[in-house]
Motif scaffolding. Structure first.
Motif, PDB file in Angstrom:
ATOM      1  N   GLY A  73     -21.893  11.362  -7.055  1.00 16.21           N
ATOM      2  CA  GLY A  73     -22.567  12.507  -7.642  1.00 16.21           C
ATOM      3  C   GLY A  73     -23.985  12.124  -8.045  1.00 16.21           C
ATOM      4  O   GLY A  73     -24.453  11.034  -7.757  1.00 16.21           O
ATOM      5  N   HIS A  85     -29.450  17.050  -8.413  1.00 17.65           N
ATOM      6  CA  HIS A  85     -28.179  17.639  -8.852  1.00 17.65           C
ATOM      7  C   HIS A  85     -28.119  19.127  -8.519  1.00 17.65           C
ATOM      8  O   HIS A  85     -27.062  19.655  -8.170  1.00 17.65           O
ATOM      9  CB  HIS A  85     -27.916  17.382 -10.343  1.00 17.65           C
ATOM     10  N   ALA A  86     -29.247  19.835  -8.576  1.00 20.10           N
ATOM     11  CA  ALA A  86     -29.285  21.255  -8.222  1.00 20.10           C
ATOM     12  C   ALA A  86     -29.106  21.440  -6.715  1.00 20.10           C
ATOM     13  O   ALA A  86     -28.383  22.345  -6.277  1.00 20.10           O
ATOM     14  CB  ALA A  86     -30.595  21.886  -8.683  1.00 20.10           C
ATOM     15  N   ALA A 124     -25.424  20.868  -5.923  1.00 26.74           N
ATOM     16  CA  ALA A 124     -24.607  21.992  -6.397  1.00 26.74           C
ATOM     17  C   ALA A 124     -24.775  23.212  -5.492  1.00 26.74           C
ATOM     18  O   ALA A 124     -23.783  23.880  -5.154  1.00 26.74           O
ATOM     19  CB  ALA A 124     -24.978  22.342  -7.840  1.00 26.74           C
ATOM     20  N   GLU A 125     -26.004  23.500  -5.081  1.00 28.29           N
ATOM     21  CA  GLU A 125     -26.256  24.639  -4.187  1.00 28.29           C
ATOM     22  C   GLU A 125     -25.537  24.453  -2.850  1.00 28.29           C
ATOM     23  O   GLU A 125     -24.920  25.389  -2.337  1.00 28.29           O
ATOM     24  CB  GLU A 125     -27.753  24.794  -3.933  1.00 28.29           C
ATOM     25  N   ARG A 147     -22.929  22.540  -2.106  1.00 27.28           N
ATOM     26  CA  ARG A 147     -21.472  22.585  -2.263  1.00 27.28           C
ATOM     27  C   ARG A 147     -20.983  24.004  -2.535  1.00 27.28           C
ATOM     28  O   ARG A 147     -19.895  24.377  -2.101  1.00 27.28           O
ATOM     29  CB  ARG A 147     -21.032  21.624  -3.355  1.00 27.28           C
ATOM     30  N   ALA A 148     -21.783  24.802  -3.230  1.00 29.42           N
ATOM     31  CA  ALA A 148     -21.408  26.200  -3.480  1.00 29.42           C
ATOM     32  C   ALA A 148     -21.431  27.002  -2.177  1.00 29.42           C
ATOM     33  O   ALA A 148     -20.590  27.872  -1.965  1.00 29.42           O
ATOM     34  CB  ALA A 148     -22.340  26.824  -4.508  1.00 29.42           C
ATOM     35  N   PRO A 172     -18.105  25.358   0.270  1.00 33.36           N
ATOM     36  CA  PRO A 172     -17.097  24.778  -0.623  1.00 33.36           C
ATOM     37  C   PRO A 172     -15.892  24.158   0.076  1.00 33.36           C
ATOM     38  O   PRO A 172     -15.218  23.312  -0.501  1.00 33.36           O
ATOM     39  CB  PRO A 172     -16.665  25.967  -1.497  1.00 33.36           C
TER      40      PRO A 172
END
Length: 175
Positions: free
Chosen positions: A127, A153-154, A157-158, A160-161, A164
């Motif tokens: 991560g 990190h953003a 996250a984007e 993976r969203a 998914p």
């Protein structure tokens, strides 16, 4: 030529610059990544994916392998968005021990991830634990990126969203 992905194996200028720049592992404090100077050939990609999944029926048409970490895990551009150019496709990582995940939503975001001090292995296995900006990689991203700079990190996250089920979809291919 595969209608979905095309068969172009030449690196885009941004990835060619990444390959020329190189990475300093810095005893575990840097980026564990070796970029190739060309995408792996189609046959080699398919052979690797078959070995990685244990599935003799899969092919590697949807992937363009462009680098690896010190353990042999591979980073690839994944043709997940049919009909869109390579630069708009996500970057994924498939580790030597079966780990996998989406790293960035496109090549531009991947450049910003590198500039923030995180490579494909680090993003998927550990991560994002803060920022470790790299001046040379930041300059490279500033030259080539078409998306705005955001913290790693953003970006993770984007990506993976948006994708998914990537890890589960890959796991379903494994035998």
């Amino acid at each position: 030529m595969n209608e979905t992905t095309g068969d172009d194996r030449s690196l885009p200028p941004a990835l060619a610059d990444v390959a020329r720049l190189g990475f300093d592992y810095d005893d575990g404090n840097g980026i564990d990544f070796e970029a190739y100077d060309a995408f792996c050939p189609a046959e080699e990609t398919t052979d690797w994916l078959r070995q990685w999944t244990g599935n003799p029926e899969v092919d590697g048409d949807a992937y363009r392998l462009f680098g690896q970490d010190g353990t042999g895990g591979n980073a690839a551009v994944w043709y997940a968005r049919p009909g869109r150019p390579l630069a708009e496709q996500p970057v994924v990582f498939m580790g030597s021990e079966g780990e996998c995940g989406v790293v960035a939503g496109n090549l531009s975001d991947f450049l910003w991830m590198l500039a923030d001090g995180h490579g494909p292995l680090e993003a998927v296995l550990f991560g994002i634990d803060g920022s470790r900006p790299d001046a040379a990689l930041t300059a490279l991203a500033e030259r080539h990126a078409t998306t705005p700079r955001r913290p790693a990190h953003a970006l993770l996250a984007e990506a993976r969203a948006e994708f998914p089920s990537f890890a589960e979809d890959i796991a379903a291919l494994c035998r």
